[in-house]
Design a protein around this motif. Structure first.
Motif, PDB file in Angstrom:
ATOM      1  N   LEU A   1      80.988   7.827  61.057  1.00 41.07           N
ATOM      2  CA  LEU A   1      79.792   7.966  61.780  1.00 41.07           C
ATOM      3  C   LEU A   1      78.288   8.088  61.220  1.00 41.07           C
ATOM      4  CD1 LEU A   1      78.790   6.860  64.733  1.00 41.07           C
ATOM      5  CD2 LEU A   1      78.378   8.771  65.722  1.00 41.07           C
ATOM      6  N   ARG A   2      78.556   9.120  60.610  1.00 38.09           N
ATOM      7  CA  ARG A   2      76.909   8.894  60.102  1.00 38.09           C
ATOM      8  C   ARG A   2      77.063   8.194  58.570  1.00 38.09           C
ATOM      9  NH1 ARG A   2      75.990  11.274  55.268  1.00 38.09           N
ATOM     10  NH2 ARG A   2      77.777  12.500  54.659  1.00 38.09           N
ATOM     11  N   GLN A   3      77.567   7.670  57.723  1.00 36.31           N
ATOM     12  CA  GLN A   3      77.654   6.603  57.134  1.00 36.31           C
ATOM     13  C   GLN A   3      77.738   5.731  57.564  1.00 36.31           C
ATOM     14  OE1 GLN A   3      81.323   7.460  54.830  1.00 36.31           O
ATOM     15  NE2 GLN A   3      80.127   9.414  54.226  1.00 36.31           N
ATOM     16  N   GLN A   4      78.135   5.235  59.237  1.00 35.89           N
ATOM     17  CA  GLN A   4      77.889   3.489  59.160  1.00 35.89           C
ATOM     18  C   GLN A   4      76.149   3.622  59.411  1.00 35.89           C
ATOM     19  OE1 GLN A   4      80.856   3.893  62.234  1.00 35.89           O
ATOM     20  NE2 GLN A   4      82.009   2.577  60.805  1.00 35.89           N
ATOM     21  N   LEU A   5      75.558   5.378  60.371  1.00 30.58           N
ATOM     22  CA  LEU A   5      74.426   4.722  60.837  1.00 30.58           C
ATOM     23  C   LEU A   5      73.828   4.572  59.163  1.00 30.58           C
ATOM     24  CD1 LEU A   5      74.831   7.098  64.114  1.00 30.58           C
ATOM     25  CD2 LEU A   5      74.109   4.760  64.137  1.00 30.58           C
ATOM     26  N   GLN A   6      74.102   5.642  58.392  1.00 28.94           N
ATOM     27  CA  GLN A   6      72.331   5.411  57.664  1.00 28.94           C
ATOM     28  C   GLN A   6      72.774   4.192  56.954  1.00 28.94           C
ATOM     29  OE1 GLN A   6      73.422   9.408  56.104  1.00 28.94           O
ATOM     30  NE2 GLN A   6      71.207  10.193  56.928  1.00 28.94           N
ATOM     31  N   SER A   7      73.897   3.481  56.233  1.00 22.25           N
ATOM     32  CA  SER A   7      73.667   2.574  55.142  1.00 22.25           C
ATOM     33  C   SER A   7      73.001   1.716  55.927  1.00 22.25           C
ATOM     34  CB  SER A   7      75.709   2.340  54.944  1.00 22.25           C
ATOM     35  OG  SER A   7      76.146   1.974  56.527  1.00 22.25           O
ATOM     36  N   GLY A   8      73.173   1.054  57.030  1.00 19.76           N
ATOM     37  CA  GLY A   8      72.614  -0.492  57.278  1.00 19.76           C
ATOM     38  C   GLY A   8      73.386  -1.700  57.645  1.00 19.76           C
ATOM     39  N   GLN A   9      74.975  -0.666  57.019  1.00 22.39           N
ATOM     40  CA  GLN A   9      74.883  -2.339  55.948  1.00 22.39           C
ATOM     41  C   GLN A   9      76.463  -3.097  56.991  1.00 22.39           C
ATOM     42  OE1 GLN A   9      76.620  -1.124  52.256  1.00 22.39           O
ATOM     43  NE2 GLN A   9      74.488  -1.690  51.556  1.00 22.39           N
ATOM     44  N   GLY A  10      76.953  -1.754  58.196  1.00 20.67           N
ATOM     45  CA  GLY A  10      77.650  -2.405  59.178  1.00 20.67           C
ATOM     46  C   GLY A  10      77.000  -3.368  60.068  1.00 20.67           C
ATOM     47  N   PRO A  11      78.165  -4.058  60.841  1.00 19.10           N
ATOM     48  CA  PRO A  11      78.051  -5.132  61.600  1.00 19.10           C
ATOM     49  C   PRO A  11      76.806  -4.773  62.770  1.00 19.10           C
ATOM     50  CG  PRO A  11      80.391  -3.530  62.159  1.00 19.10           C
ATOM     51  CD  PRO A  11      79.696  -2.546  61.570  1.00 19.10           C
ATOM     52  N   SER A  12      76.435  -5.558  63.134  1.00 21.76           N
ATOM     53  CA  SER A  12      75.439  -5.473  64.524  1.00 21.76           C
ATOM     54  C   SER A  12      75.638  -4.129  65.016  1.00 21.76           C
ATOM     55  CB  SER A  12      74.765  -6.875  64.426  1.00 21.76           C
ATOM     56  OG  SER A  12      74.956  -7.935  64.851  1.00 21.76           O
TER      57      SER A  12
ATOM     58  N   TYR B   1      65.501   3.922  69.575  1.00 24.96           N
ATOM     59  CA  TYR B   1      67.039   4.041  68.068  1.00 24.96           C
ATOM     60  C   TYR B   1      66.604   5.235  68.055  1.00 24.96           C
ATOM     61  CZ  TYR B   1      69.871   2.117  64.133  1.00 24.96           C
ATOM     62  OH  TYR B   1      70.920   1.881  63.226  1.00 24.96           O
ATOM     63  N   ASN B   2      65.959   5.822  67.067  1.00 24.16           N
ATOM     64  CA  ASN B   2      65.591   6.429  66.231  1.00 24.16           C
ATOM     65  C   ASN B   2      65.899   8.143  66.183  1.00 24.16           C
ATOM     66  OD1 ASN B   2      65.012   5.275  63.456  1.00 24.16           O
ATOM     67  ND2 ASN B   2      62.976   5.454  64.598  1.00 24.16           N
ATOM     68  N   ASN B   3      65.802   8.503  67.815  1.00 26.67           N
ATOM     69  CA  ASN B   3      66.194   9.804  67.914  1.00 26.67           C
ATOM     70  C   ASN B   3      67.285  10.056  68.133  1.00 26.67           C
ATOM     71  OD1 ASN B   3      63.430  10.729  68.641  1.00 26.67           O
ATOM     72  ND2 ASN B   3      63.258  10.399  70.637  1.00 26.67           N
ATOM     73  N   ALA B   4      68.837   9.222  68.238  1.00 22.51           N
ATOM     74  CA  ALA B   4      69.725   9.390  68.572  1.00 22.51           C
ATOM     75  C   ALA B   4      70.517   8.929  67.252  1.00 22.51           C
ATOM     76  CB  ALA B   4      70.579   8.127  69.831  1.00 22.51           C
ATOM     77  N   VAL B   5      70.337   8.221  66.404  1.00 20.81           N
ATOM     78  CA  VAL B   5      70.378   7.777  65.164  1.00 20.81           C
ATOM     79  C   VAL B   5      70.040   9.642  64.286  1.00 20.81           C
ATOM     80  CG1 VAL B   5      69.986   6.985  62.551  1.00 20.81           C
ATOM     81  CG2 VAL B   5      69.880   5.968  64.758  1.00 20.81           C
ATOM     82  N   HIS B   6      69.157  10.112  64.580  1.00 16.01           N
ATOM     83  CA  HIS B   6      68.949  11.389  63.565  1.00 16.01           C
ATOM     84  C   HIS B   6      69.548  12.206  64.760  1.00 16.01           C
ATOM     85  CE1 HIS B   6      64.413   9.520  62.824  1.00 16.01           C
ATOM     86  NE2 HIS B   6      65.262   9.626  61.867  1.00 16.01           N
TER      87      HIS B   6
END
Ligand SMILES: [Zn+2]
Length: 311
Positions: free
Chosen positions: A82-93, A294-299
């Motif tokens: 999940l971390r990689q998906q959130l950080q890569s920004g390359q996943g599906p929208s 967005y950012n608080n939950a991603v972090h």
């Protein structure tokens, strides 16, 4: 526009009505969310209070199988994924996160925590409103049961986030004294502004803030106002209140789409730009709006994964 929503009941609604998951007339659908730059959605599988024991676990498996078959979605199976998906920004929208609302899903057996983790469950709401094998919801102010204390430890070991929305106040403080990791109220508002028992006292909010957890603002009208119809302006009041309590890095979104009564001006996911614009018009800085949206939950989920890795 990027959105991270900590709670909706769409998965269960789709299953119960045997409706399609991608394209439907619900408050949120994959099709609707895909119109945004990025939409991270926690899809909760809701376990009704009428289901206990093996029936609760079977219901969860049935809903999960249904939404997977309907959507072809796959869920991050480990916190790192999940971390990689959130950080890569390359996943599906649209990035789906699997969660479960109701610790009854464990059927009283902590071994099921591992099965949930393998399925990709990244957050578990310990109770719904009633009693289950882990403890008591808001209907009765009793704390966690011994299995509930053990469940908090086991969920943390597996990197599954503990969610205290719906939990009794005594249960909340039992989690607070047991948890060694930040925890979340995925869809709750401020009791100081609306006295509904599902809302959080200022003290509870402070405990979550100090644990570096998250509180997802619920759009349910009954949690926003004691009486009368609620609007986006009421959501801003709850955000203002939590900001006064030092919540700028705690506040997130927890819509409760497809599980509650939405304000007239925020009926569906399509209205999120109106909430965004209302926050800016209210005087919030752009960076604060992005943090809440967005950012608080991603972090939070990135920190969770990094901490889990080091265990
Ligand atoms: Zn709920």
């Amino acid at each position: 526009m990027k959105v991270f929503d900590l709670h909706c009941d769409t998965a269960t609604k789709c299953y119960d009505e045997r409706a399609p998951f991608v394209q439907n007339g619900f408050e949120i659908s994959l099709e609707q969310a895909s119109l945004f730059e990025q939409w991270v959605q926690c899809f909760a599988i809701f376990i009704p209070d009428g289901l206990r024991g093996a029936a609760a676990y079977t219901y969860y498996k049935n809903v999960l199988a249904y939404i997977k078959e309907q959507s072809g979605l796959s869920f991050a199976r480990r916190p790192q994924e999940l971390r990689q998906q959130l950080q890569s920004g390359q996943g599906p929208s649209v990035l789906p996160i699997l969660t479960v609302e109701g610790g009854a899903v464990l059927a009283g057996n902590l071994k099921n925590c591992e099965a949930l983790a393998r399925d990709g469950v990244r957050m578990l709401t310990l109770t719904w409103n009633g009693e289950n094998e882990l403890g008591y919801g808001i209907e009765e102010d009793k704390g966690l049961k011994p299995l509930g204390f053990a469940a908090v430890r086991e969920l943390e070991r597996l990197g599954i986030v503990v969610d205290v929305s719906h939990l009794s106040e005594s249960g909340f403080y039992d989690v607070a004294k047991t948890a060694t990791r930040p925890f979340v109220a995925s869809h709750s508002c401020a009791k100081a502004l609306c006295g509904h028992p599902r809302n959080l006292t200022d003290d509870q909010f402070g405990v979550i803030r100090d644990s570096h957890g998250l509180v997802g603002i619920n759009y349910n009208q009954a949690f926003l106002r004691d009486s009368g119809p609620a609007t986006i302006q009421d959501i801003l009041c709850h955000i203002d209140h939590f900001l006064q309590l030092g919540g700028e890095h705690v506040i997130a979104l927890g819509s409760d789409f497809d599980g509650a009564y939405m304000p007239e001006d925020l009926k569906t996911a399509a209205a999120l730009p109106q909430l965004y614009e209302a926050m800016l018009a209210h005087g919030y800085k752009q960076s604060l709006v992005w943090d809440i949206f967005y950012n608080n939950a991603v972090h939070f989920f990135v920190r969770q994964a990094l901490a889990h890795k080091s265990v």
